[in-house]
Enzyme design. Sequence first.
Site, PDB file in Angstrom:
ATOM      1  CB  SER A 171      -0.939  -0.055   1.209  1.00 45.55           C
ATOM      2  OG  SER A 171      -1.836   1.014   1.195  1.00 45.55           O
ATOM      3  CE  LYS A 221     -19.546  19.176   6.418  1.00 44.18           C
ATOM      4  NZ  LYS A 221     -18.093  19.275   6.190  1.00 44.18           N
TER       5      LYS A 221
END
Length: 336
Positions: free
Chosen positions: A150, A202
Amino acid sequence: MADNSKGRRRLVVLVGIVLTVAVAWWLFYAVPNSLVDLFGVLLVIVSAVLGARFVGRLAAHRFPDYDVAEVAVSGPISRDGRGRTPSAGGTPADAIVEQIEKADEDSNAQALLLRLNTPGGEVVPSEDIRLAAERFDGPTIAYATDVCASGGYWIASGCDELFARNASLVGSIGVIGSRVNAADLADRFGLSYERFAAGKYKDAGIPLKEIGEDEREYLQGLIDGLYDDFVQRVTAGRDLDPETVRETEARVYLGDEAHDLGLVDELGTREDVEERIAERLDVPEVSVQEFEPRQPLRERLNVGAQGVAYSFGAGVASAFGGDDGKRVEGFEFRVR
């Protein structure tokens, strides 16, 4: 250059020992005419040892004998060095960047050895370390020990070469998003979600409400964008075809298989890595000095408990957006 520095250090140490013995002899043995004489020889020896240690440190600082700087990236990568679990502490990314920049400014450090043993980490801190390695003025060799997955592989893409062991776990080039869906559980306990927000997305990913298709597309778009960025970094830094990178499908590979796929340049031990650096510097052998960030004792004690996080290179990874740079409300991103 290293041989000359060693010679000068030995000369300084030798002169320092002689001077220390002479002064100690005069202070503790030649001058006193009392019972102190009985302890004079012992005091001379103790003084000589202490003086040799002091002069040795002074000579090492004045005439360093290394030509390679080693910086370790160990544990989950984050801005502050704290992992997702109490036992999974890592090294603060800013401290690692600082050590790489310190090595770059050190005229004795002609090459950088970046030792990687990490399952991954946050995107921006990983990118900061990668950029620091890329900016180093000299050969940069990444060496994967147990795990280079990763964010660790993201960092390796900024180095000239990547070495690994046969049994190293390498890869995990991918991104995952996670969201806890607690809407049914909330209904069962009589909880409801009442929205007060400015902006349509949001509260995208909030666990207490069902996710809409438009929100799912929005969050998936963030994941896709982050993954494209990851692939771009790897293909540019490792000189790989984008399709080759995507075909790995975020899998981790043992070192020998990663080498066959072109994800790793060479397989070898630490000695092989040092020999390769010596070839690049055109010297018979190299001397390595570790540049290690200072960490509180509490942080250092946590390092030994990271084995579980390392096992599969799952990539504790980053997240994108939100005030803390890790979340978009209830939705979390990880580089895997």
